[in-house]
Design a protein around this motif. Structure first.
Motif, PDB file in Angstrom:
ATOM      1  N   SER B 162       0.818  -1.201   0.000  1.00 59.13           N
ATOM      2  CA  SER B 162       0.000   0.000   0.000  1.00 59.13           C
ATOM      3  C   SER B 162       0.853   1.252   0.000  1.00 59.13           C
ATOM      4  N   THR B 163       2.147   1.103  -0.332  1.00 63.07           N
ATOM      5  CA  THR B 163       2.996   2.274  -0.210  1.00 63.07           C
ATOM      6  C   THR B 163       3.170   3.066  -1.492  1.00 63.07           C
ATOM      7  N   CYS B 164       3.085   2.434  -2.653  1.00 62.01           N
ATOM      8  CA  CYS B 164       3.298   3.196  -3.882  1.00 62.01           C
ATOM      9  C   CYS B 164       2.407   2.673  -4.999  1.00 62.01           C
ATOM     10  N   ALA B 165       1.700   3.593  -5.650  1.00 62.25           N
ATOM     11  CA  ALA B 165       0.771   3.217  -6.716  1.00 62.25           C
ATOM     12  C   ALA B 165       1.501   2.588  -7.906  1.00 62.25           C
ATOM     13  N   VAL B 166       2.696   3.084  -8.189  1.00 64.67           N
ATOM     14  CA  VAL B 166       3.451   2.574  -9.331  1.00 64.67           C
ATOM     15  C   VAL B 166       3.913   1.142  -9.062  1.00 64.67           C
ATOM     16  N   PHE B 167       4.461   0.920  -7.874  1.00 69.12           N
ATOM     17  CA  PHE B 167       4.945  -0.414  -7.549  1.00 69.12           C
ATOM     18  C   PHE B 167       3.771  -1.396  -7.388  1.00 69.12           C
ATOM     19  N   ALA B 168       2.655  -0.895  -6.881  1.00 67.92           N
ATOM     20  CA  ALA B 168       1.475  -1.751  -6.730  1.00 67.92           C
ATOM     21  C   ALA B 168       1.037  -2.263  -8.101  1.00 67.92           C
ATOM     22  N   GLU B 169       1.203  -1.412  -9.107  1.00 69.00           N
ATOM     23  CA  GLU B 169       0.836  -1.811 -10.461  1.00 69.00           C
ATOM     24  C   GLU B 169       1.660  -3.027 -10.905  1.00 69.00           C
ATOM     25  N   SER B 170       2.967  -2.995 -10.645  1.00 72.01           N
ATOM     26  CA  SER B 170       3.781  -4.156 -11.027  1.00 72.01           C
ATOM     27  C   SER B 170       3.381  -5.381 -10.228  1.00 72.01           C
ATOM     28  N   GLU B 171       3.000  -5.162  -8.961  1.00 75.75           N
ATOM     29  CA  GLU B 171       2.569  -6.311  -8.146  1.00 75.75           C
ATOM     30  C   GLU B 171       1.311  -6.944  -8.734  1.00 75.75           C
ATOM     31  N   VAL B 172       0.381  -6.090  -9.168  1.00 70.05           N
ATOM     32  CA  VAL B 172      -0.860  -6.608  -9.755  1.00 70.05           C
ATOM     33  C   VAL B 172      -0.535  -7.386 -11.032  1.00 70.05           C
ATOM     34  N   ILE B 173       0.353  -6.826 -11.859  1.00 70.14           N
ATOM     35  CA  ILE B 173       0.731  -7.517 -13.099  1.00 70.14           C
ATOM     36  C   ILE B 173       1.321  -8.887 -12.771  1.00 70.14           C
ATOM     37  N   SER B 174       2.179  -8.937 -11.748  1.00 67.61           N
ATOM     38  CA  SER B 174       2.793 -10.234 -11.457  1.00 67.61           C
ATOM     39  C   SER B 174       1.769 -11.214 -10.874  1.00 67.61           C
ATOM     40  N   HIS B 175       0.735 -10.704 -10.194  1.00 68.69           N
ATOM     41  CA  HIS B 175      -0.337 -11.597  -9.732  1.00 68.69           C
ATOM     42  C   HIS B 175      -1.099 -12.178 -10.923  1.00 68.69           C
ATOM     43  N   VAL B 176      -1.327 -11.330 -11.938  1.00 71.20           N
ATOM     44  CA  VAL B 176      -2.076 -11.766 -13.123  1.00 71.20           C
ATOM     45  C   VAL B 176      -1.282 -12.832 -13.887  1.00 71.20           C
ATOM     46  N   HIS B 177       0.029 -12.643 -13.977  1.00 73.85           N
ATOM     47  CA  HIS B 177       0.860 -13.548 -14.781  1.00 73.85           C
ATOM     48  C   HIS B 177       1.425 -14.732 -14.003  1.00 73.85           C
ATOM     49  N   ARG B 178       1.108 -14.775 -12.726  1.00 71.76           N
ATOM     50  CA  ARG B 178       1.610 -15.870 -11.904  1.00 71.76           C
ATOM     51  C   ARG B 178       1.062 -17.200 -12.433  1.00 71.76           C
ATOM     52  N   ASP B 179       1.772 -18.283 -12.175  1.00 72.04           N
ATOM     53  CA  ASP B 179       1.313 -19.589 -12.618  1.00 72.04           C
ATOM     54  C   ASP B 179       1.047 -20.473 -11.402  1.00 72.04           C
ATOM     55  N   PRO B 180      -0.172 -20.814 -11.069  1.00 75.06           N
ATOM     56  CA  PRO B 180      -1.427 -20.349 -11.688  1.00 75.06           C
ATOM     57  C   PRO B 180      -1.711 -18.897 -11.300  1.00 75.06           C
ATOM     58  N   PRO B 181      -2.453 -18.165 -12.136  1.00 70.96           N
ATOM     59  CA  PRO B 181      -2.712 -16.768 -11.796  1.00 70.96           C
ATOM     60  C   PRO B 181      -3.549 -16.635 -10.532  1.00 70.96           C
ATOM     61  N   THR B 182      -3.304 -15.569  -9.792  1.00 74.69           N
ATOM     62  CA  THR B 182      -4.119 -15.301  -8.610  1.00 74.69           C
ATOM     63  C   THR B 182      -5.534 -15.000  -9.104  1.00 74.69           C
ATOM     64  N   PRO B 183      -6.584 -15.599  -8.473  1.00 77.93           N
ATOM     65  CA  PRO B 183      -7.963 -15.300  -8.910  1.00 77.93           C
ATOM     66  C   PRO B 183      -8.209 -13.793  -8.925  1.00 77.93           C
ATOM     67  N   ARG B 184      -8.914 -13.339  -9.986  1.00 77.85           N
ATOM     68  CA  ARG B 184      -9.112 -11.906 -10.163  1.00 77.85           C
ATOM     69  C   ARG B 184      -9.800 -11.256  -8.973  1.00 77.85           C
ATOM     70  N   GLU B 185     -10.760 -11.999  -8.362  1.00 74.80           N
ATOM     71  CA  GLU B 185     -11.470 -11.392  -7.243  1.00 74.80           C
ATOM     72  C   GLU B 185     -10.535 -11.147  -6.053  1.00 74.80           C
ATOM     73  N   GLU B 186      -9.535 -12.043  -5.925  1.00 72.10           N
ATOM     74  CA  GLU B 186      -8.592 -11.857  -4.820  1.00 72.10           C
ATOM     75  C   GLU B 186      -7.672 -10.666  -5.086  1.00 72.10           C
ATOM     76  N   ILE B 187      -7.332 -10.468  -6.356  1.00 72.26           N
ATOM     77  CA  ILE B 187      -6.509  -9.307  -6.708  1.00 72.26           C
ATOM     78  C   ILE B 187      -7.279  -8.027  -6.403  1.00 72.26           C
ATOM     79  N   VAL B 188      -8.562  -8.006  -6.818  1.00 70.15           N
ATOM     80  CA  VAL B 188      -9.376  -6.809  -6.569  1.00 70.15           C
ATOM     81  C   VAL B 188      -9.498  -6.553  -5.063  1.00 70.15           C
ATOM     82  N   ALA B 189      -9.731  -7.627  -4.301  1.00 72.66           N
ATOM     83  CA  ALA B 189      -9.830  -7.470  -2.852  1.00 72.66           C
ATOM     84  C   ALA B 189      -8.523  -6.927  -2.290  1.00 72.66           C
ATOM     85  N   GLY B 190      -7.400  -7.398  -2.850  1.00 75.39           N
ATOM     86  CA  GLY B 190      -6.079  -6.923  -2.419  1.00 75.39           C
ATOM     87  C   GLY B 190      -5.898  -5.441  -2.720  1.00 75.39           C
ATOM     88  N   ILE B 191      -6.359  -5.029  -3.910  1.00 79.82           N
ATOM     89  CA  ILE B 191      -6.277  -3.617  -4.301  1.00 79.82           C
ATOM     90  C   ILE B 191      -7.094  -2.766  -3.328  1.00 79.82           C
TER      91      ILE B 191
END
Lengths: 355, 263
Positions: B162-191
């Motif tokens: 929760s410290t930087c919007a720019v770095f959070a963006e890369s974190e979200v991208i890596s959640h999306v591309h993770r194998d298996p990807p993190t479920p989208r609802e969990e990413i949204v909840a994390g955001i």
């Protein structure tokens, strides 16, 4: 003697190959999504044209944020140590280093031997990082390599209210719409970043012999503003971006020569008395900070403490160091009585006993 | 004489017209580079709705980041003052209002008379702001409304700093591309959680007090409000049009001024 240092940063991967203490090749590549592939690509690029192959490298040290994902490296060293060592090779008088990387910014103090004495890091905010400058270059539609020179042409820097990368971007866009010159926007941003770096430098000791390393040190506009803010002339290396990789290569060379070998990274806790040697040795290069040994020890002598670089490492508690033999029965008797102990849980085999 | 409040925010400009019975008309327009023009646009739209014109006898109070540069307002008021007035009018029991705007978050505390007693504000960093949520929605290729709906399905939340919007963006991208990807609802909840934790640290600075109202554009994200409620430990109140709370407050001050005969 051929050794290599490889620095896998967040935005760029760097490699330096040394032959008997002189640089025979250095290279800077983009960091890809897969660090392992990036590391092979980078070292191959560095070896290209030297007539050498990966097998010819006697020892290699990896550093940078992707350092654990370099399969061919013999050892990992933190980038903070590497920057200090690398700049020391250029000028042993440097005592303060500002490393401005792709996603973080560090201020480092080092001694005449290039050993880190103090450091502080900001990796929690993108403001003022290489990533930030990339974003701004994109908004202004100027190639990243040109923003430094363009900013130098500015006579009146536009003051920015914020260092937040997201807000600064929208501020820059609105300045552009108002018809403010791109060079003045860049100069204003550089000024804001320089102020922030100065704050970081003030937290360590800011000595006269001052150097800037990392990719941003190549940005002349940024360096000019830093010089203004800090009030010191920075000693710049020929290529400030490869300093981390160079430092790693220098560590590799030392390991090869057997000076400052891994033994230096081993910390011995304990004492010698009339009945024998009682030392517990922790190899900090191997310790991955998992913390398993803390609950595993039946006598509870371990604790996890952050080292100079903020990495958690196992240590023997201060309070027990002088009565170690009374609390710890030693490896052999402990293994007889306890199935779980520090040796059995340590996957890295980083802990050893002398008794 | 009609009381008018205009809140020039960084993303949208809001206007509210009050008469003795309550809100006569309100509008929300997007803010351009010039505060004056945005304020005029919002004003015109609101006047049209109310069947009034600029020539009618109006008392205008402006507020928000661009509130100071409005030439046609009689007075400028601080956002905190207007928020206090607005939230007290909407919910008389409110003691604390969390205003979550596009580029800033403001927490105010109000007493039983609707007067400001304490406040805290954060506008230096994009983490936890509405702009951040917008960026994340773009990155996830979803509308903000879909994001809110999806978040209700989440059983746990992805770890997003929760410290930087720019770095959070890369974190979200890596959640999306993770194998298996993190479920989208969990990413949204994390955001959402990363925004809420920023807000909570700001709340703790002034001390949380019941009842709590949530205003500002971000309050429209029902999923985020739910996570905020979980963290805060009790239910919060959200007005029907949460964006206009400050403009409403400005209009209320304008109405008081008319009554008191202040010019």
């Amino acid at each position: 003697m051929i050794v290599a240092g490889i620095d896998i940063g967040s935005r760029a991967a760097k490699a330096v190959v040394l032959n008997d203490g002189s640089i025979i090749s250095s290279v800077i590549c983009d960091t890809g999504p897969e660090s392992v592939k990036t590391s092979y690509r980078t070292i191959e690029a560095a070896l290209n044209g030297t007539g050498l192959s990966l097998d010819d490298i006697q020892y290699s040290v990896a550093t940078g944020y992707g350092r654990v994902l370099v399969p061919f490296a013999n050892e990992n060293v933190s980038e903070i140590s590497c920057h200090a060592r690398g700049i020391n090779w250029y000028s042993s008088s440097v005592r303060t280093i500002l490393d401005m990387g792709g996603q973080d910014c560090k201020a480092i103090n080092c001694d005449a031997n290039g050993r880190v004495t103090n450091f502080i890091m900001n990796d929690k905010c993108a403001g003022g990082t290489g990533r930030f400058l990339e974003m701004i270059a994109e908004v202004l539609n100027i190639p990243l390599e040109e923003i430094g020179d363009l900013a130098l042409e500015s006579k009146t820097a536009i003051p920015f209210n914020t260092i937040c990368a997201v807000f600064a971007k929208s501020e820059a866009i609105s300045f552009l719409r108002q018809g403010v010159a791109k060079r003045d926007i860049l100069a204003g941003l550089n000024e804001a970043i320089a102020t922030r770096c100065l704050n970081l430098l003030r937290r360590i000791s800011l000595e006269k012999e001052f150097s800037i390393t990392g990719g941003i040190a190549k940005n002349k506009g940024m360096v000019a503003k830093l010089k203004e803010a800090v009030g010191l002339e920075p000693l710049l290396a020929e290529d400030p971006q490869i300093i981390g990789a160079l430092g790693a290569a220098l560590f590799a060379e030392e390991r090869c020569k057997g000076i400052g070998t891994r033994e230096e990274l081993k910390v011995h806790y304990g004492y010698t008395d009339g009945t024998g040697d009682y030392f517990i040795t922790i190899d900090t290069a191997r310790c991955d900070g998992c913390g398993e040994c803390v609950p595993a020890c039946p006598s509870g002598i371990f604790e996890m403490v952050g080292d100079d670089n903020g990495q958690p490492k196992a240590k023997v508690k201060e309070a027990v160091r002088k009565k170690l033999a009374f609390l710890c029965p030693g490896f052999h008797s402990c293994s007889r009585n306890h199935e779980v102990n520090c040796h059995s849980v340590c996957q890295q085999d980083a802990i050893s006993h002398t008794w | 004489m009609k009381a008018l409040g205009i809140d020039v925010g960084s993303l949208t400009t809001k206007a509210v017209i009050l008469d003795d019975d309550g809100i006569l008309a309100s509008s929300i327009v997007s803010s351009g580079d010039e505060a004056e023009l945005s304020a005029k646009a919002a004003l015109e739209q609101t006047l049209n709705q109310a069947g009034l014109s600029f020539d009618d006898n109006l008392y205008i109070i402006s507020t928000g980041v661009g509130g100071k540069s409005i030439s046609f307002s009689q007075q400028q008021k601080a956002l905190t003052t207007c928020l206090a007035r607005g939230s007290h009018y909407l919910f008389p029991s409110v003691r604390m209002t969390i205003e979550m705007g596009a580029e800033s978050s403001t927490i105010i505390k109000v007493n039983e008379r609707g007067r400001l007693s304490d406040w805290a504000n954060q506008d230096k960093c994009a983490a936890g702001s509405g702009i951040f949520l917008q960026q994340m929605a773009k990155l996830m290729e979803m509308s903000l409304a879909d994001m809110a709906q999806l978040s209700f399905k989440a059983k746990s939340k992805a770890d997003i700093s929760s410290t930087c919007a720019v770095f959070a963006e890369s974190e979200v991208i890596s959640h999306v591309h993770r194998d298996p990807p993190t479920p989208r609802e969990e990413i949204v909840a994390g955001i959402y959680f990363s925004v809420v934790s920023r807000i909570m640290s700001l709340c703790k600075r002034v001390g949380i007090e019941k009842d709590v109202a949530v205003t500002g554009g971000v309050a429209l994200n029902s999923g985020l409000v739910r996570i905020l409620e979980e963290e805060i430990g009790f239910g919060v109140m959200v007005p029907d049009i949460p964006q206009i709370a400050a403009a409403l407050g400005a209009a209320l001050v304008a109405r008081e001024n008319i009554e008191k005969g202040i010019k």
